[in-house]
Design an enzyme around this catalytic site. Structure first.
Site, PDB file in Angstrom:
ATOM      1  N   GLY A  40       0.783  -1.231   0.000  1.00  0.00           N
ATOM      2  CA  GLY A  40       0.000   0.000   0.000  1.00  0.00           C
ATOM      3  C   GLY A  40       0.810   1.273   0.000  1.00  0.00           C
ATOM      4  O   GLY A  40       0.306   2.316   0.358  1.00  0.00           O
TER       5      GLY A  40
ATOM      6  N   GLU B 203       3.689  -6.912  -6.806  1.00  0.00           N
ATOM      7  CA  GLU B 203       2.337  -7.262  -6.386  1.00  0.00           C
ATOM      8  C   GLU B 203       1.757  -6.125  -5.561  1.00  0.00           C
ATOM      9  O   GLU B 203       2.472  -5.453  -4.821  1.00  0.00           O
ATOM     10  CB  GLU B 203       2.385  -8.558  -5.565  1.00  0.00           C
ATOM     11  CG  GLU B 203       1.030  -9.102  -5.125  1.00  0.00           C
ATOM     12  CD  GLU B 203       0.595  -8.598  -3.750  1.00  0.00           C
ATOM     13  OE1 GLU B 203      -0.594  -8.762  -3.398  1.00  0.00           O
ATOM     14  OE2 GLU B 203       1.436  -8.021  -3.029  1.00  0.00           O
ATOM     15  N   SER B 204       0.455  -5.871  -5.712  1.00  0.00           N
ATOM     16  CA  SER B 204      -0.259  -4.828  -4.982  1.00  0.00           C
ATOM     17  C   SER B 204       0.383  -3.469  -5.281  1.00  0.00           C
ATOM     18  O   SER B 204       0.461  -3.069  -6.439  1.00  0.00           O
ATOM     19  CB  SER B 204      -0.274  -5.164  -3.488  1.00  0.00           C
ATOM     20  OG  SER B 204      -1.179  -4.337  -2.793  1.00  0.00           O
TER      21      SER B 204
ATOM     22  N   GLU C 236     -10.102 -10.261  -4.551  1.00  0.00           N
ATOM     23  CA  GLU C 236      -9.153  -9.248  -4.100  1.00  0.00           C
ATOM     24  C   GLU C 236      -9.670  -8.429  -2.917  1.00  0.00           C
ATOM     25  O   GLU C 236      -8.919  -8.082  -2.004  1.00  0.00           O
ATOM     26  CB  GLU C 236      -8.827  -8.274  -5.244  1.00  0.00           C
ATOM     27  CG  GLU C 236      -8.054  -8.859  -6.389  1.00  0.00           C
ATOM     28  CD  GLU C 236      -6.560  -8.944  -6.111  1.00  0.00           C
ATOM     29  OE1 GLU C 236      -6.152  -8.731  -4.952  1.00  0.00           O
ATOM     30  OE2 GLU C 236      -5.814  -9.236  -7.043  1.00  0.00           O
TER      31      GLU C 236
ATOM     32  N   HIS D 204      -6.628 -11.251  -1.465  1.00  0.00           N
ATOM     33  CA  HIS D 204      -5.540 -10.411  -1.976  1.00  0.00           C
ATOM     34  C   HIS D 204      -4.186 -10.944  -1.489  1.00  0.00           C
ATOM     35  O   HIS D 204      -3.977 -11.161  -0.300  1.00  0.00           O
ATOM     36  CB  HIS D 204      -5.757  -8.985  -1.461  1.00  0.00           C
ATOM     37  CG  HIS D 204      -4.743  -7.976  -1.888  1.00  0.00           C
ATOM     38  ND1 HIS D 204      -4.668  -7.494  -3.171  1.00  0.00           N
ATOM     39  CD2 HIS D 204      -3.768  -7.332  -1.192  1.00  0.00           C
ATOM     40  CE1 HIS D 204      -3.700  -6.589  -3.244  1.00  0.00           C
ATOM     41  NE2 HIS D 204      -3.126  -6.480  -2.057  1.00  0.00           N
TER      42      HIS D 204
END
Length: 522
Positions: free
Chosen positions: A137, A214-215, A339, A442
């Site tokens: 994030g 990823e993410s 997700e 997720h």
């Protein structure tokens, strides 16, 4: 990799300088089993380890420590050292809040711009290179906790895992800094440049680099696909669980939380930085650079934002994809099937009634809510909260990935997947509640590609599926095409939106638009 105050989380950063040991003579990059391999980089020699057919070099600085006056500046070249540096341990992760993905007691520091390298033993050269950008994030994360041994062995790859600045240390902007921001992305760019200059000494081919993540690592990867400064530094890209079109409508990340996008105009991020300075009684960045890291860390959740309108990202990445001006490189991309399920559980811990589900759809979609509810009636799901997770999984994640893939396929080979093994462990290790199962959360495919400290062991069936994923990923990193003998065919993605679904008991093609109602969203 979730969720705080309505924003996405990520994971990143690395290790401080270690003491240089006594000088050692140069050694062949291959080395023998058990012999400590020594490699000379542009900054000095490093000594790693050789075991189980792998050579590992940990905690190598790719830039100078971003501390003191270097806080909130572009990364500077790593300081050269004499003698041979101990490269047997990863160092601290970049300053960040605690998160369940990080092993307890993991050291943290601003002095963290390092990378780890894992390569096959033996003297071969010109091996394909995969550079991994972790998620979290844009607020948390660490490349150093990802053990890529399976990918290295399956594809004869050299894998580089990267640590970069996150949160307030990586993504603050302020008028005093001009249009400079995105220091975490600039760290990733510096790591790619380091790889280009040094990876041949570890047996890798600097002309065959795949950038993967990823993410937030995926969002970083697609962002760098749109950056003029990154052109030529990688030849292929892997984008997992995030795209440059990913975003969330009002309420998707919690009651009262408005629409959220990870990309914001530079002026918006500068405003947040200016407000932080005022909160800390600082007149500008010079004062903020003197604030101890532990006093800045409580404000890090305010900076999960990538700024555009900067030198690194002149335009919003979504607009660059729409115009077809992103890097024309082969792309492997995809999502887990559910997700958003853990985001929905975190946003609404008490669950939702059928009436509250309808109200949440009205908050998110206004006049279009009845049409959405007809496609996703709560009665078709184990619970209203499961229905809400399904809506936002399709609308916020899977269909934006499909649309960005459709755009990218106009110029370059594109391969799209959905990971749909509901038995896969979550990244936190906590099982999903029965109200939303079966579901594939997720980040749950990560344990099929990497090993993690204290990560759960895979079952026999999960190991078989993991072997298939690793094979596809490794072939893509080697050739730009994931297909190979004995594996189900993976067709290119394009106007027909055909994706490959990795299920618990089968690998098969699926029409992404039909399976996830993408015509409703795009």
């Amino acid at each position: 990799m979730l969720a705080a105050a309505g924003v996405l989380l990520l994971t990143a950063c690395g290790t401080p300088a270690t003491q240089a040991g006594p000088a050692a003579p140069p050694a062949a990059a291959g080395g023998g089993e058990g012999a400590a391999p020594v490699v000379r980089t542009a900054s000095g020699q490093v000594r790693g380890t050789a075991q189980d057919g792998l050579r590992r070099f940990r905690g190598i600085p790719f830039a100078a420590p971003p501390v003191g006056d270097r806080r909130w500046r572009p990364p500077q070249p790593a300081t050269a050292w004499t003698g041979t540096r101990d490269a047997t341990r990863s160092g601290p992760v970049c300053e960040q809040p605690a998160s369940p993905e990080l092993p307890r007691g993991t050291p943290r520091s601003e002095d963290c711009l390092t990378l780890d390298i894992t390569a096959p033993a033996g003297p071969a050269t010109n091996r394909p290179v995969l550079v991994w950008v972790p998620g979290g994030g844009f607020l948390t994360g660490a490349g150093s906790i990802h053990d890529p041994a399976r990918l290295v062995r399956a594809g004869e790859l050299v894998v580089v895992t990267v640590n970069y600045r996150v949160g307030v240390f990586g993504f603050l902007a302020h008028p005093d800094l001009g249009r400079s921001s995105n220091f975490g992305l600039q760290d990733q760019l510096a790591a790619l440049r380091w790889v280009r200059a040094n990876i041949a000494r570890f047996g890798g081919d600097p002309g065959a680099v795949t950038l993967a993540g990823e993410s937030a690592g995926a969002m970083s990867t697609c962002s760098l696909m749109t950056s003029p400064a990154a052109r030529g530094l990688f030849r292929r890209a892997i984008v997992q669980s995030g795209s440059c079109l990913t975003g969330h409508p009002a309420g998707a990340l919690g009651p009262g939380v408005g629409a959220v996008s990870s990309w914001q105009p530079i002026g918006t991020v500068q405003g947040t930085g200016r407000a932080l300075a005022e909160r800390l009684s600082c007149t500008g960045v010079a004062c903020l650079r003197k604030v101890p890291a532990d006093q800045l860390l409580p404000y890090t959740a305010q900076f999960p934002m990538v700024a555009y309108g900067t030198g690194l990202l002149p335009a919003e990445p979504a607009a660059v994809f729409a115009a077809g001006k992103e890097a024309a490189v082969p792309l492997l991309q995809g999502n887990t099937r559910d997700e958003h399920v853990e985001f929905a559980l975190a946003a609404y811990p008490g669950g939702r009634t059928a009436a509250e589900y309808s109200a949440a759809l009205r908050t998110a979609f206004g006049a279009a809510a009845p049409r959405v509810e007809r496609r996703y009636p709560a009665g078709d799901f184990p619970s209203p909260i499961a229905a809400l997770g399904r809506v936002f999984s399709d609308r916020d994640w899977i269909c934006p990935t499909g649309e960005s893939g459709r755009l990218h396929a106009r110029t370059s080979p594109t391969y799209t997947y959905v990971f749909a093994d509901p038995t896969a462990p979550t990244t936190s290790g906590r099982p999903l509640p029965g109200t939303v199962r079966p579901a594939t959360a997720h980040g749950s495919e990560l344990g099929y590609l990497f090993d993690f400290p204290d990560g759960p062991a895979l079952t026999t069936e999960q190991r078989a599926l993991a072997g298939q994923l690793v094979g596809y990923w490794a072939r893509f990193a080697r050739t730009g095409d994931p297909n190979g003998p004995g594996a189900p065919a993976w067709p290119r993605f394009g106007a027909h939106a055909t994706a490959l679904t990795f299920g618990a008991d089968s690998v098969r093609t699926v029409d992404l638009n039909a399976a996830h109602h993408c015509g409703l969203w795009f």
